[in-house]
Design a protein around this motif. Structure first.
Motif, short mmCIF file in Angstrom:
data_model
loop_
_atom_site.label_atom_id
_atom_site.label_comp_id
_atom_site.label_asym_id
_atom_site.label_seq_id
_atom_site.Cartn_x
_atom_site.Cartn_y
_atom_site.Cartn_z
N GLN A 209 -6.45 4.36 33.85
CA GLN A 209 -7.17 4.97 32.73
C GLN A 209 -8.33 5.78 33.28
O GLN A 209 -9.07 5.32 34.14
N VAL A 210 -8.49 7.00 32.78
CA VAL A 210 -9.53 7.89 33.24
C VAL A 210 -10.77 7.74 32.36
O VAL A 210 -10.68 7.66 31.15
N GLN A 211 -11.90 7.70 33.00
CA GLN A 211 -13.17 7.63 32.28
C GLN A 211 -14.12 8.68 32.83
O GLN A 211 -14.25 8.85 34.04
N LEU A 212 -14.78 9.37 31.92
CA LEU A 212 -15.79 10.37 32.28
C LEU A 212 -17.12 9.93 31.69
O LEU A 212 -17.22 9.70 30.49
N VAL A 213 -18.13 9.83 32.54
CA VAL A 213 -19.45 9.39 32.10
C VAL A 213 -20.44 10.51 32.35
O VAL A 213 -20.65 10.93 33.49
N GLU A 214 -21.05 11.00 31.27
CA GLU A 214 -22.00 12.10 31.34
C GLU A 214 -23.42 11.57 31.24
O GLU A 214 -23.68 10.53 30.62
N SER A 215 -24.35 12.33 31.81
CA SER A 215 -25.76 12.00 31.69
C SER A 215 -26.58 13.27 31.88
O SER A 215 -26.05 14.29 32.34
N GLY A 216 -27.85 13.20 31.48
CA GLY A 216 -28.76 14.31 31.74
C GLY A 216 -29.15 15.13 30.54
O GLY A 216 -29.99 16.03 30.65
N GLY A 217 -28.58 14.85 29.39
CA GLY A 217 -28.96 15.61 28.21
C GLY A 217 -30.36 15.22 27.73
O GLY A 217 -30.96 14.28 28.25
N GLY A 218 -30.86 15.96 26.76
CA GLY A 218 -32.17 15.64 26.22
C GLY A 218 -32.77 16.80 25.46
O GLY A 218 -32.08 17.76 25.11
N LEU A 219 -34.07 16.69 25.23
CA LEU A 219 -34.82 17.71 24.50
C LEU A 219 -35.68 18.48 25.49
O LEU A 219 -36.38 17.88 26.32
N VAL A 220 -35.64 19.80 25.40
CA VAL A 220 -36.41 20.65 26.30
C VAL A 220 -36.89 21.88 25.53
O VAL A 220 -36.24 22.30 24.55
N GLN A 221 -38.01 22.44 25.95
CA GLN A 221 -38.51 23.65 25.32
C GLN A 221 -37.76 24.87 25.84
O GLN A 221 -37.22 24.87 26.96
N ALA A 222 -37.73 25.90 25.03
CA ALA A 222 -37.10 27.15 25.44
C ALA A 222 -37.71 27.64 26.76
O ALA A 222 -38.93 27.56 26.95
N GLY A 223 -36.83 28.09 27.65
CA GLY A 223 -37.27 28.52 28.97
C GLY A 223 -37.21 27.42 30.01
O GLY A 223 -37.35 27.69 31.21
N GLY A 224 -37.00 26.20 29.57
CA GLY A 224 -36.95 25.06 30.48
C GLY A 224 -35.57 24.88 31.10
O GLY A 224 -34.67 25.70 30.92
N SER A 225 -35.45 23.78 31.85
CA SER A 225 -34.21 23.49 32.57
C SER A 225 -33.76 22.05 32.34
O SER A 225 -34.59 21.17 32.07
N LEU A 226 -32.47 21.85 32.44
CA LEU A 226 -31.87 20.52 32.43
C LEU A 226 -30.70 20.52 33.40
O LEU A 226 -30.09 21.57 33.65
N ARG A 227 -30.37 19.34 33.91
CA ARG A 227 -29.20 19.19 34.78
C ARG A 227 -28.32 18.08 34.22
O ARG A 227 -28.75 16.95 34.09
N LEU A 228 -27.08 18.46 33.90
CA LEU A 228 -26.10 17.50 33.41
C LEU A 228 -25.24 17.01 34.57
O LEU A 228 -24.92 17.77 35.48
N SER A 229 -24.85 15.75 34.50
CA SER A 229 -23.97 15.16 35.50
C SER A 229 -22.79 14.51 34.81
O SER A 229 -22.91 14.00 33.69
N CYS A 230 -21.66 14.49 35.50
CA CYS A 230 -20.46 13.83 34.97
C CYS A 230 -19.72 13.20 36.14
O CYS A 230 -19.41 13.88 37.12
N ALA A 231 -19.43 11.91 36.01
CA ALA A 231 -18.70 11.20 37.04
C ALA A 231 -17.37 10.73 36.47
O ALA A 231 -17.34 10.10 35.41
N ALA A 232 -16.30 11.03 37.17
CA ALA A 232 -14.96 10.63 36.75
C ALA A 232 -14.49 9.43 37.55
O ALA A 232 -14.74 9.34 38.75
N SER A 233 -13.80 8.53 36.88
CA SER A 233 -13.24 7.37 37.56
C SER A 233 -11.86 7.07 36.98
O SER A 233 -11.52 7.52 35.89
N GLY A 234 -11.08 6.29 37.71
CA GLY A 234 -9.75 5.94 37.25
C GLY A 234 -8.68 6.66 38.05
O GLY A 234 -8.90 7.05 39.19
N SER A 235 -7.55 6.86 37.46
CA SER A 235 -6.40 7.47 38.13
C SER A 235 -6.53 8.99 38.11
O SER A 235 -5.96 9.67 37.27
N ILE A 236 -7.33 9.49 39.03
CA ILE A 236 -7.57 10.92 39.07
C ILE A 236 -7.28 11.45 40.47
O ILE A 236 -7.24 10.70 41.43
#
Length: 120
Positions: free
Chosen positions: A1-28
């Protein structure tokens, strides 16, 4: 079974930055393409960026020059660096793992989504 786990979202002001991450596990396979989609309220889900094992990338027109997609060394992780964020970038961002090497990401698995909110 494949699982994808995301992180890094949130609230930011215009002009700012964010970094999203995603880790996959399982039969990939590490050779499968990965990417990010987003969906804003009342709109269709759209491609943000995608990347192959060989680091070929593609971006949606609205994020070119501002967002950068990359993969981790283990190839089962994918990142989305988002700079110069705009209020119109506000959406739920979904990680996508393709079942093939193709950058089109036509068939694959979805993460649960992470909210990104950009205030003006």
């Amino acid at each position: 079974q494949v699982q994808l786990v995301e992180s890094g979202g949130g609230l930011v002001q215009a002009g700012g930055s964010l970094r999203l991450s995603c880790a996959a596990s399982g039969s990939i396979f590490s050779s499968n393409a990965m990417g990010w989609y987003r969906q804003a309220p009342g709109k269709q889900r759209e491609l943000v960026a995608a990347i192959t094992k060989g680091s070929t990338t593609t971006y949606g027109d609205s994020v070119k020059g501002r967002f950068t997609i990359s993969r981790g060394n283990a190839k089962n992780t994918v990142y989305l660096q988002m700079n110069s964020l705009k209020p119109e970038d506000t959406a739920v961002y979904y990680c996508r793992l393709s079942t093939t090497w193709s950058i089109t990401l036509d068939n694959g698995y979805w993460g649960q989504g992470t909210q990104v909110t950009v205030s003006s």
